[in-house]
Design a protein around this motif. Structure first.
Motif, PDB file in Angstrom:
ATOM      1  N   THR A 278      37.134  43.828  45.184  1.00 53.92           N
ATOM      2  CA  THR A 278      37.577  44.120  43.965  1.00 53.92           C
ATOM      3  C   THR A 278      39.037  43.632  43.595  1.00 53.92           C
ATOM      4  OG1 THR A 278      38.218  46.238  44.887  1.00 53.92           O
ATOM      5  CG2 THR A 278      36.156  46.225  43.670  1.00 53.92           C
ATOM      6  N   GLY A 279      39.490  42.997  44.870  1.00 50.22           N
ATOM      7  CA  GLY A 279      40.980  42.391  44.458  1.00 50.22           C
ATOM      8  C   GLY A 279      42.044  43.646  44.383  1.00 50.22           C
ATOM      9  N   PHE A 280      42.989  43.232  43.522  1.00 50.29           N
ATOM     10  CA  PHE A 280      44.067  44.077  43.489  1.00 50.29           C
ATOM     11  C   PHE A 280      43.956  44.724  42.300  1.00 50.29           C
ATOM     12  CE2 PHE A 280      48.633  45.113  44.105  1.00 50.29           C
ATOM     13  CZ  PHE A 280      48.659  45.444  45.678  1.00 50.29           C
ATOM     14  N   PRO A 281      44.293  46.344  42.199  1.00 49.74           N
ATOM     15  CA  PRO A 281      44.269  46.969  41.106  1.00 49.74           C
ATOM     16  C   PRO A 281      45.406  46.617  39.935  1.00 49.74           C
ATOM     17  CG  PRO A 281      44.426  48.457  43.001  1.00 49.74           C
ATOM     18  CD  PRO A 281      44.767  47.015  43.524  1.00 49.74           C
ATOM     19  N   PHE A 354      32.685  39.530  38.313  1.00 49.37           N
ATOM     20  CA  PHE A 354      33.895  38.542  38.634  1.00 49.37           C
ATOM     21  C   PHE A 354      34.410  37.775  37.629  1.00 49.37           C
ATOM     22  CE2 PHE A 354      33.955  33.748  39.798  1.00 49.37           C
ATOM     23  CZ  PHE A 354      35.107  33.765  40.381  1.00 49.37           C
ATOM     24  N   HIS A 355      33.229  37.267  36.561  1.00 48.74           N
ATOM     25  CA  HIS A 355      34.180  36.669  35.378  1.00 48.74           C
ATOM     26  C   HIS A 355      34.754  37.560  34.603  1.00 48.74           C
ATOM     27  CE1 HIS A 355      32.305  32.768  36.439  1.00 48.74           C
ATOM     28  NE2 HIS A 355      30.990  33.290  36.277  1.00 48.74           N
ATOM     29  N   GLY A 361      42.294  38.416  33.700  1.00 48.47           N
ATOM     30  CA  GLY A 361      43.772  38.057  34.432  1.00 48.47           C
ATOM     31  C   GLY A 361      43.613  38.802  35.948  1.00 48.47           C
ATOM     32  N   LEU A 362      42.569  39.469  36.176  1.00 46.83           N
ATOM     33  CA  LEU A 362      42.660  39.896  37.549  1.00 46.83           C
ATOM     34  C   LEU A 362      41.828  39.255  38.545  1.00 46.83           C
ATOM     35  CD1 LEU A 362      42.258  43.402  35.719  1.00 46.83           C
ATOM     36  CD2 LEU A 362      44.244  43.097  37.542  1.00 46.83           C
TER      37      LEU A 362
ATOM     38  N   LYS B 146      42.554  33.642  39.103  1.00 47.15           N
ATOM     39  CA  LYS B 146      43.599  33.748  40.115  1.00 47.15           C
ATOM     40  C   LYS B 146      42.744  33.849  41.525  1.00 47.15           C
ATOM     41  CE  LYS B 146      46.855  35.641  36.961  1.00 47.15           C
ATOM     42  NZ  LYS B 146      47.358  36.910  36.315  1.00 47.15           N
ATOM     43  N   THR B 147      43.492  33.622  42.426  1.00 44.12           N
ATOM     44  CA  THR B 147      43.353  34.008  43.883  1.00 44.12           C
ATOM     45  C   THR B 147      44.135  34.367  45.093  1.00 44.12           C
ATOM     46  OG1 THR B 147      43.428  31.823  44.770  1.00 44.12           O
ATOM     47  CG2 THR B 147      41.154  32.535  43.713  1.00 44.12           C
TER      48      THR B 147
END
Lengths: 434, 413
Positions: A278-281, A354-355, A361-362, B146-147
């Protein structure tokens, strides 16, 4: 992605990155003699796929890695190992018995014409055969000699004779300590894919290239002594420097960085059963607003209990990371952003999430199985899957492609891995010349 | 302070940061290349998120005091340029004109939007080697996405392939692909230079870290393309066992004490016979375990037996006893053991001390290679923000200290 979309991407590609026809790779003209090995094969592959002429030397009967799994149609055989196929692309192959005077002499003659020797023999084996770098470099001062050993070759290294496999290198060298699960009754984990060997091989290649550039200046080659154990030790990110700087010990956590503090979970599963990172909030106003809009688009605003916190975050101008330690409300808003992300992810397929996230932008990711890269539109659009002919089988197979796009001197698999003794004429040629 | 002379003839105009980019120019700097980091004074260089974040050497905090940033930027010079101003852009043009390489790992398109697309770089310096590095590269359908390390690892298969059977994947407990993003990028830079030196031609090399990462699962990828076997199947990942090549026993076993582990791998029958002798228990004589196929077929039982044997032993003693009979084994090392207590890393000189203007003397990662003639040298810490602005502008770009002072006053630097 449709064919029309793919064409649109191709048309939008900067002209400077368009891949032209068959140009030679950047290392064309560089000759490498490689002693076949388990530990160093990937380094030879990188050099060969980048255009170097790599002559792979196997012992009589073939190198034992020809017996490594997996096999074509699951049937073992010296020409059927997919391990061998993968790690030996673009090389030419010969057989030499280094223990016979004739074989040793042939090896020395090949080396006399080479720019680079690449070997991963046990530390004292070549000394015993009279074929080590001090002897062969004495007559050929331009020669670059790259050794890969478990703990380094230099005399006086206390562990130089210890044996190692990928597993034990990564255990002794630090990466294993960092990897695994929150539950510490479960063992720490070795990352898959022989990464201990490959890490050392990347250093072997960068060292060889640095020595080539240095030689352009001095006219002299040198010995590059690569230690697999040292390579693992400097491939742990904060694992090492938390100790070096602050004498702090990182602890492993499921799917997240090992750290000195327990961090928040970053993993969930989409409706299709595929895991998501989930990446970064969200932190900025635009990111919070994007999440609110997304909930609205999904008609799920009323189901998400903390919508008010997201709206408060927009009104106050987002959340700064440095506020979290001191401002409980900021912390709540930050947590609500993460919860909203997981809430949304659990209502969508992994790619859909994901898309949707990335287009807002996250950063986030689908946790792809290795083979799924061949099916992903990014990899396909950039030409990552490449077909390699196996003429003796009358078939072509798809291989992983370039690590970087280099249009004026492209990476390329020039040929499938050599059959046993396929290029033996190179020995006769060197012997005649010698 | 000394500097390596191996690559002293090379100059890099360097916009990289984090580790995925900074690691590449770190390698070149360790061998003496003149790497000049260009940072934004308005944002105080904080595009590189490691500036100013933990660990710290003491109670002080600040953007020059981050331990990770220091580790990744040793031996580099640092200058500030406010590229919103034409005067700063002119200085950058002058710097590019005397550089061999321009490097960056911004999101795709950022350097171009700052006014320096590849076409402009090569107008300034026709044979420039420009290397860009981001998660998905500058072309393709995800180029705007972004990654950072864990995102790259998830999207290239490396997260999935690491873990225990019947568990979610464990992935990597650090940004493995930041390390190798840097390593592959260093290789790309040097390939670009070797090509330029031979042909006189520069180029734009575009690296997508996801693709570099996807090359690191080779045999598993061919098992799919050739045999149709997916790793997404029950029982996988299973990365403490060994599939390519298959061998057993091959695992990480708990030993005496808390969170203590030993890794053991039996490559072949000779290793098994030697291991069985050290264990010395009746079950090791079971005929099922006498062949590789038999050990693999009953790997779970074999693991259970060996785990029981290891559980009460001291991990270093297990490793030493097995090494003594030629079986690869190693204790799972904690950071302190690797850094402070391992005689081999000490003898190697793996943790050199660098001198940082604000942090003082700090140990950092060394390099896992030694060159016999022109070895690497790490003595200087990372540059503080703008630490070398005046030096570089005076020494390389012909400005006077007075001119530098007025450029500072005008907000150019």
């Amino acid at each position: 992605m449709s064919a029309a979309d793919t064409n649109a991407v191709a048309e939008a590609m900067p002209a400077a990155l368009a891949m032209p026809a068959a140009l030679p790779g950047p290392l064309v003209g560089l000759t490498v003699v490689e002693l076949a090995s388990e530990h160093g094969a990937f380094a030879g592959k990188l050099l060969a796929d980048l255009g170097a002429d790599v002559v792979l030397v196997e012992p009589p009967g073939g190198h034992h890695t020809r017996a490594f799994e997996p096999f074509l149609d699951d049937r073992p055989g010296p020409e059927r190992s997919l391990w061998w196929w993968h790690y030996n692309t673009s090389k030419r192959g010969i057989v030499l018995d280094l223990q016979s005077p004739q074989g040793a002499a042939s090896f020395a003659r090949l080396v006399a014409d080479a720019d680079v020797v690449l070997e991963a023999e046990p530390p004292d084996r070549l000394v015993g055969l009279g074929l080590d770098h001090p002897q062969l470099r004495a007559a050929h001062e331009e020669l670059i000699w790259v050794s890969i050993t478990p703990f380094g070759r230099a005399a006086g290294l206390p562990r130089r004779n210890e044996l190692a496999t990928d597993l034990t290198v990564l255990a002794a060298g630090g990466p294993v300590w960092n990897c695994g699960y929150d539950d510490h009754t479960l063992p720490p984990v070795r990352g898959g894919g022989n990464q201990g060997y490959q890490t050392a091989c990347l250093w072997a290649v960068s060292s060889a290239l640095a020595a080539v550039l240095q030689r352009e200046l001095s006219g002299r080659g040198q010995h590059c002594d690569v230690s697999m154990h040292a390579a693992a030790n400097v491939t742990t990110e904060a694992g090492s420097y938390e100790w070096l700087v602050a004498n702090a010990t990182v602890q492993r956590q499921t799917g997240r960085h090992a750290a000195t503090v327990v961090t928040q979970f970053t993993r969930t599963t989409g409706t299709d059963g595929i895991d998501i990172h989930t990446g970064f909030p969200p932190r900025s106003v635009a990111e919070y607003q994007g999440v609110i809009d997304w909930l609205d688009e999904l008609g799920a605003r009323d189901e998400f209990a903390d919508i008010v916190l997201l709206e408060m975050a927009v009104e106050r101008g987002g959340v700064q990371l440095w506020e979290l330690a001191s401002d409980p409300l900021a912390m709540e808003m930050f947590g609500a952003g993460r919860d909203a992300f997981i809430f949304i992810a659990q209502r969508l397929g992994a790619y859909e999430f994901f898309h949707g996230s990335q287009q807002r932008g996250l950063a986030c990711a689908v946790i792809l199985a290795p083979e799924e890269v061949f099916e992903d539109e990014h990899y396909r659009a950039r030409g990552f899957p490449v077909d390699v002919e196996h003429p003796e089988l009358g078939r072509a197979f798809t291989y992983p492609g370039a690590p970087f796009l280099m249009p004026a001197s492209p990476w390329r698999i020039g040929s499938r891995a050599p059959l046993l003794g396929e290029h033996q004429h190179l020995v006769d040629f060197a012997d005649e010349k010698g | 302070m000394a500097r390596s002379r191996a690559l002293e003839h090379l100059r890099i105009c360097d916009f990289t940061g984090q580790l995925a980019g900074a690691g590449a120019t770190r390698f070149l700097a360790a061998f003496g290349a003149e790497v000049i980091r260009v940072e934004d004074p308005v944002r105080q260089g904080m595009w590189d998120i490691l500036r100013g974040v933990p660990p710290y050497v003491d109670e002080r905090r600040g953007l020059d005091l981050g331990g990770g940033f220091n580790n990744h930027n040793v031996e580099k010079y640092g200058i500030t340029l406010n590229l919103r101003k034409e005067a700063a852009r002119e200085i950058l043009r002058e710097l590019i004109a005397i550089s061999d390489v321009v490097t960056e790992n911004f999101a795709a398109g950022v350097l171009a939007r700052m006014g320096f697309p590849y076409d402009e770089l090569r107008r300034i310096k026709p044979d420039i080697v420009y290397v860009s590095n981001c998660g998905f590269g500058h072309t393709g359908p995800y180029q705007t996405y972004k990654t950072w390390g864990p995102i790259v690892q998830a999207m290239c298969g490396l997260t999935f392939s690491s873990g225990l059977p019947d568990m979610p994947s464990a992935g990597w407990g650090f940004s493995y692909m930041d390390h190798h993003g840097g390593n592959f990028m260093a290789i790309a830079i040097m390939c670009g230079l070797i090509h330029r030196n031979r042909t006189g031609e520069g180029q734009w090399i575009d690296m997508a870290c996801t693709e570099a990462g996807a090359t690191l699962n080779g045999p598993a990828l061919l098992d799919f393309t050739v045999n149709g076997r997916r790793m997404r199947r029950p029982g996988m990942p299973n990365s403490n066992h060994s599939q390519f090549p298959a061998m057993a026993p091959h695992n990480i076993y708990a030993t005496d004490g808390d969170d203590n582990w030993v890794a053991i791998s039996c490559r072949d029958d000779a290793d098994w016979i030697a291991l069985a002798k050290v264990v010395g228990e009746p079950w090791t004589a079971d005929v099922r375990f006498a062949s590789p196929d038999g050990r693999l077929a009953d790997e779970a039982e074999l693991d259970g037996r060996l785990a029981t044997w290891c559980r009460s032993l001291e991990r270093h003693a297990v490793a030493a006893d097995l090494q003594a009979v030629g079986v690869p084994a190693a204790a799972v090392a904690r950071p302190q053991e690797r850094v402070d207590l391992d005689p081999n890393t000490a003898a190697w000189g793996l943790w050199p001390t660098v001198s940082h203007r604000e942090m003082g003397d700090v140990q950092v990662d060394g390099l896992p290679v030694h060159f016999s003639e022109t070895d690497w040298v790490l003595e200087r810490g990372a540059p503080c923000l703008g630490e070398h602005t005046e030096e570089i502008l005076v020494r390389l770009l012909g400005r006077t200290p007075a001119e530098v002072a007025s450029l500072h006053a005008e907000g150019v630097l």
